[in-house]
Write a protein that holds these residues in place. Structure first.
Motif, PDB file in Angstrom:
ATOM      1  N   THR A 170      64.136  -4.781 -36.270  1.00 33.37           N
ATOM      2  CA  THR A 170      63.070  -4.607 -37.160  1.00 33.37           C
ATOM      3  C   THR A 170      62.146  -5.394 -36.824  1.00 33.37           C
ATOM      4  OG1 THR A 170      65.087  -3.619 -38.911  1.00 33.37           O
ATOM      5  CG2 THR A 170      63.131  -4.327 -39.833  1.00 33.37           C
ATOM      6  N   MET A 171      62.930  -7.050 -36.462  1.00 34.28           N
ATOM      7  CA  MET A 171      61.683  -7.432 -36.534  1.00 34.28           C
ATOM      8  C   MET A 171      60.674  -7.164 -35.584  1.00 34.28           C
ATOM      9  SD  MET A 171      60.816 -10.682 -34.645  1.00 34.28           S
ATOM     10  CE  MET A 171      62.666 -11.099 -33.595  1.00 34.28           C
ATOM     11  N   LEU A 172      61.032  -6.593 -34.195  1.00 36.40           N
ATOM     12  CA  LEU A 172      60.162  -6.355 -33.020  1.00 36.40           C
ATOM     13  C   LEU A 172      59.475  -5.118 -33.642  1.00 36.40           C
ATOM     14  CD1 LEU A 172      63.460  -6.321 -30.316  1.00 36.40           C
ATOM     15  CD2 LEU A 172      60.747  -8.447 -30.715  1.00 36.40           C
ATOM     16  N   ILE A 173      60.279  -4.019 -34.308  1.00 40.04           N
ATOM     17  CA  ILE A 173      59.284  -3.207 -34.688  1.00 40.04           C
ATOM     18  C   ILE A 173      58.294  -3.709 -35.563  1.00 40.04           C
ATOM     19  CG2 ILE A 173      59.272  -1.155 -36.034  1.00 40.04           C
ATOM     20  CD1 ILE A 173      62.053  -0.546 -35.342  1.00 40.04           C
ATOM     21  N   PHE A 174      58.546  -4.539 -37.023  1.00 35.85           N
ATOM     22  CA  PHE A 174      56.891  -5.000 -37.631  1.00 35.85           C
ATOM     23  C   PHE A 174      56.306  -5.851 -37.218  1.00 35.85           C
ATOM     24  CE2 PHE A 174      60.624  -4.717 -41.721  1.00 35.85           C
ATOM     25  CZ  PHE A 174      59.929  -3.330 -41.400  1.00 35.85           C
ATOM     26  N   THR A 175      56.190  -6.636 -35.862  1.00 33.80           N
ATOM     27  CA  THR A 175      56.288  -7.083 -35.513  1.00 33.80           C
ATOM     28  C   THR A 175      55.072  -6.240 -34.218  1.00 33.80           C
ATOM     29  OG1 THR A 175      57.456  -8.836 -35.429  1.00 33.80           O
ATOM     30  CG2 THR A 175      55.874  -9.196 -33.335  1.00 33.80           C
ATOM     31  N   VAL A 176      55.001  -5.405 -34.434  1.00 24.56           N
ATOM     32  CA  VAL A 176      54.511  -4.905 -33.424  1.00 24.56           C
ATOM     33  C   VAL A 176      53.419  -4.114 -34.142  1.00 24.56           C
ATOM     34  CG1 VAL A 176      54.105  -2.928 -32.088  1.00 24.56           C
ATOM     35  CG2 VAL A 176      55.741  -4.722 -30.847  1.00 24.56           C
ATOM     36  N   ILE A 177      53.941  -3.376 -34.884  1.00 24.48           N
ATOM     37  CA  ILE A 177      52.617  -2.022 -36.089  1.00 24.48           C
ATOM     38  C   ILE A 177      52.385  -3.733 -37.311  1.00 24.48           C
ATOM     39  CG2 ILE A 177      53.587  -1.131 -37.549  1.00 24.48           C
ATOM     40  CD1 ILE A 177      55.863   0.520 -36.306  1.00 24.48           C
ATOM     41  N   PHE A 178      52.563  -4.233 -37.859  1.00 30.95           N
ATOM     42  CA  PHE A 178      51.887  -5.048 -38.918  1.00 30.95           C
ATOM     43  C   PHE A 178      51.633  -6.520 -37.806  1.00 30.95           C
ATOM     44  CE2 PHE A 178      55.595  -2.320 -40.805  1.00 30.95           C
ATOM     45  CZ  PHE A 178      54.717  -2.092 -41.779  1.00 30.95           C
ATOM     46  N   GLY A 179      52.285  -6.897 -36.994  1.00 30.28           N
ATOM     47  CA  GLY A 179      51.836  -8.217 -36.563  1.00 30.28           C
ATOM     48  C   GLY A 179      50.139  -8.416 -35.576  1.00 30.28           C
ATOM     49  N   ARG A 180      51.063  -6.844 -35.023  1.00 34.18           N
ATOM     50  CA  ARG A 180      49.768  -6.294 -34.133  1.00 34.18           C
ATOM     51  C   ARG A 180      48.604  -5.732 -34.274  1.00 34.18           C
ATOM     52  NH1 ARG A 180      51.857  -8.424 -28.279  1.00 34.18           N
ATOM     53  NH2 ARG A 180      53.158  -9.936 -29.158  1.00 34.18           N
ATOM     54  N   PHE A 181      48.854  -4.154 -34.422  1.00 36.01           N
ATOM     55  CA  PHE A 181      48.432  -3.431 -34.810  1.00 36.01           C
ATOM     56  C   PHE A 181      47.300  -3.767 -36.001  1.00 36.01           C
ATOM     57  CE2 PHE A 181      50.716  -1.150 -32.317  1.00 36.01           C
ATOM     58  CZ  PHE A 181      50.348  -0.978 -31.340  1.00 36.01           C
ATOM     59  N   ALA A 182      48.530  -3.516 -37.191  1.00 30.00           N
ATOM     60  CA  ALA A 182      47.571  -3.706 -38.763  1.00 30.00           C
ATOM     61  C   ALA A 182      47.217  -5.402 -38.696  1.00 30.00           C
ATOM     62  CB  ALA A 182      48.363  -3.570 -39.839  1.00 30.00           C
ATOM     63  N   GLY A 183      47.819  -6.225 -37.878  1.00 38.35           N
ATOM     64  CA  GLY A 183      46.747  -7.312 -38.087  1.00 38.35           C
ATOM     65  C   GLY A 183      46.983  -8.549 -39.655  1.00 38.35           C
ATOM     66  N   ILE A 184      48.175  -8.694 -39.836  1.00 37.81           N
ATOM     67  CA  ILE A 184      48.245  -8.940 -41.197  1.00 37.81           C
ATOM     68  C   ILE A 184      48.735 -10.438 -41.020  1.00 37.81           C
ATOM     69  CG2 ILE A 184      50.788  -8.954 -43.120  1.00 37.81           C
ATOM     70  CD1 ILE A 184      50.973  -6.192 -42.781  1.00 37.81           C
ATOM     71  N   PRO A 185      48.563 -10.948 -42.114  1.00 40.04           N
ATOM     72  CA  PRO A 185      48.569 -12.974 -42.096  1.00 40.04           C
ATOM     73  C   PRO A 185      50.068 -13.058 -41.775  1.00 40.04           C
ATOM     74  CG  PRO A 185      47.104 -12.125 -43.618  1.00 40.04           C
ATOM     75  CD  PRO A 185      47.177 -11.111 -42.688  1.00 40.04           C
ATOM     76  N   SER A 186      49.966 -14.465 -41.017  1.00 37.76           N
ATOM     77  CA  SER A 186      51.077 -15.006 -41.735  1.00 37.76           C
ATOM     78  C   SER A 186      51.463 -16.464 -41.851  1.00 37.76           C
ATOM     79  CB  SER A 186      52.465 -14.480 -40.524  1.00 37.76           C
ATOM     80  OG  SER A 186      51.538 -15.256 -39.215  1.00 37.76           O
ATOM     81  N   ASP A 187      50.133 -16.704 -42.420  1.00 34.46           N
ATOM     82  CA  ASP A 187      49.718 -18.087 -43.198  1.00 34.46           C
ATOM     83  C   ASP A 187      49.774 -19.707 -42.006  1.00 34.46           C
ATOM     84  OD1 ASP A 187      49.827 -17.434 -45.960  1.00 34.46           O
ATOM     85  OD2 ASP A 187      51.973 -17.685 -46.469  1.00 34.46           O
ATOM     86  N   ASN A 188      49.002 -18.643 -40.573  1.00 36.99           N
ATOM     87  CA  ASN A 188      49.815 -19.979 -39.441  1.00 36.99           C
ATOM     88  C   ASN A 188      51.300 -19.623 -39.013  1.00 36.99           C
ATOM     89  OD1 ASN A 188      46.172 -19.809 -39.477  1.00 36.99           O
ATOM     90  ND2 ASN A 188      46.838 -21.725 -41.339  1.00 36.99           N
ATOM     91  N   ILE A 189      51.408 -19.369 -39.332  1.00 33.90           N
ATOM     92  CA  ILE A 189      53.278 -18.916 -38.819  1.00 33.90           C
ATOM     93  C   ILE A 189      53.429 -18.360 -37.528  1.00 33.90           C
ATOM     94  CG2 ILE A 189      55.667 -19.028 -38.742  1.00 33.90           C
ATOM     95  CD1 ILE A 189      55.013 -20.418 -41.743  1.00 33.90           C
ATOM     96  N   PRO A 190      53.606 -18.055 -36.295  1.00 32.12           N
ATOM     97  CA  PRO A 190      54.035 -17.214 -35.781  1.00 32.12           C
ATOM     98  C   PRO A 190      55.073 -15.691 -36.480  1.00 32.12           C
ATOM     99  CG  PRO A 190      54.266 -18.761 -34.736  1.00 32.12           C
ATOM    100  CD  PRO A 190      54.633 -19.519 -35.801  1.00 32.12           C
ATOM    101  N   TYR A 191      54.181 -14.594 -36.030  1.00 29.87           N
ATOM    102  CA  TYR A 191      54.910 -13.513 -37.267  1.00 29.87           C
ATOM    103  C   TYR A 191      56.375 -13.376 -36.862  1.00 29.87           C
ATOM    104  CZ  TYR A 191      54.439  -8.834 -39.876  1.00 29.87           C
ATOM    105  OH  TYR A 191      54.834  -8.046 -40.779  1.00 29.87           O
ATOM    106  N   PRO A 192      56.959 -13.446 -35.530  1.00 31.68           N
ATOM    107  CA  PRO A 192      58.099 -13.435 -35.149  1.00 31.68           C
ATOM    108  C   PRO A 192      59.276 -13.934 -36.096  1.00 31.68           C
ATOM    109  CG  PRO A 192      56.965 -12.811 -32.945  1.00 31.68           C
ATOM    110  CD  PRO A 192      55.981 -13.704 -33.844  1.00 31.68           C
ATOM    111  N   ILE A 193      58.592 -15.584 -36.058  1.00 35.27           N
ATOM    112  CA  ILE A 193      60.082 -16.082 -37.065  1.00 35.27           C
ATOM    113  C   ILE A 193      59.079 -15.971 -38.449  1.00 35.27           C
ATOM    114  CG2 ILE A 193      57.721 -18.184 -36.721  1.00 35.27           C
ATOM    115  CD1 ILE A 193      60.916 -20.040 -36.870  1.00 35.27           C
ATOM    116  N   PHE A 194      58.262 -15.463 -39.152  1.00 42.76           N
ATOM    117  CA  PHE A 194      58.076 -15.835 -39.791  1.00 42.76           C
ATOM    118  C   PHE A 194      58.322 -14.737 -41.304  1.00 42.76           C
ATOM    119  CE2 PHE A 194      55.261 -13.179 -42.989  1.00 42.76           C
ATOM    120  CZ  PHE A 194      54.667 -14.199 -43.979  1.00 42.76           C
TER     121      PHE A 194
END
Length: 293
Positions: free
Chosen positions: A79-103
């Motif tokens: 689930t984390m890998l899918i969300f990282t690709v879709i929301f972290g990479r494609f959608a560009g959702i911020p993560s408070d300056n924390i790497p999105y996978p661990i966030f």
């Protein structure tokens, strides 16, 4: 002289009607008179049953599976890998300056535990109908065992989180000391929601089908894929979600961020209110479980 059966029943709080010459003794089970009908002493006396039911749920969950306990890791990891690709990479959702996978994983870990615990405990009474109709014990033990069984998956999946913290060089701080308290808070909230859902599921079997849908909606109403700081005008609505403070608390304790004490305090109050209501509601419906389950 009383028989050993009579002495055992009396010791467990079961009242026997006076024996009649023409009939057998009638066993009468009455609701408790403790506060909210919750007899903590009775629950403690059945602690061994809680242990065995928890162990039963763990064994049944992975019986005849190829990967076994590895499913506890695969679910949040994939689930984390899918969300990282879709929301972290494609959608560009911020993560408070924390790497999105661990966030993302720091939030998915407690969420996966909560959602599985609520779903399993919500179906636990119906799945244990053979026990409910044959023997007496505090029925709260059944959804409680389902929640405790989910803690095993939580601990197994925490190994991936530790690996991510090492990979991204996130050093734990003193805030990690609140991690066990946040786990307990999540378990208590899951127990409260699970008891209400399990009691409703006995009477209304629609709950079995509606519960996964409601849990899925709840995930998007919780700051898992996005940070709480992204929400400006409607942040007070998220505060009404008891998981908001819990998820933010997990991120703060693991990643060394400042705690949002307002959100965490509201979550604590809502969790306590949910548990009190669940205990009251469950005990009021418990007397009819054996008749309709």
């Amino acid at each position: 002289m009383r028989s050993p059966l009579d002495q055992t029943l009396e010791a467990t709080g079961v009242e026997l009607s006076p024996p009649d010459s023409d009939r057998r003794p009638l066993v009468v089970i009455e609701p408790g008179r403790a506060w909210l009908g919750l007899d903590l002493g009775e629950l403690w006396s059945y602690r061994e049953l809680l242990y065995f039911l928890t162990w039963r749920d763990i064994k049944v969950r992975y019986k005849q599976t190829v990967l076994g306990a590895a499913w506890a890791i695969l679910q949040p990891l994939l689930t984390m890998l899918i969300f990282t690709v879709i929301f972290g990479r494609f959608a560009g959702i911020p993560s408070d300056n924390i790497p999105y996978p661990i966030f993302c994983y720091a939030a998915l870990l407690p969420w996966t535990f909560f959602s599985n615990a609520v779903t399993n405990s919500g179906n636990s009474l119906v799945g244990s109908s053979n026990l409910i109709t044959k023997v007496y014990f505090p029925r709260m033990i059944i959804p409680g065992a389902a929640v405790l069984a989910g803690l095993v998956d939580f601990l197994i999946a925490s190994v991936i989180l530790a690996g991510l913290m090492v990979y991204y060089r996130v050093a734990p701080t003193w805030q990690i000391m609140l991690f066990p308290a946040l786990i307990a808070l999540t378990a208590v909230l899951a127990l409260g929601i699970g008891m209400v859902m399990s009691a409703l599921n006995v009477k209304y079997r629609d709950v079995r089908y509606a519960l996964p849908f409601l849990v899925q909606i709840w995930m998007f109403a919780t700051p898992i894929l996005y940070p709480l700081s992204l929400v400006k005008n409607w942040r007070w609505v998220l505060y009404l979600n008891p998981l908001t403070g819990v998820i933010e608390g997990f991120r703060s304790s693991l990643l060394g961020r400042p705690f949002n004490w307002t959100a965490l305090g509201i979550s604590l109050l809502l969790t306590a209110a949910a548990l009190v209501f669940a205990a009251f509601f469950f005990r009021r419906m418990e007397k009819s479980f054996a008749d309709i389950v």
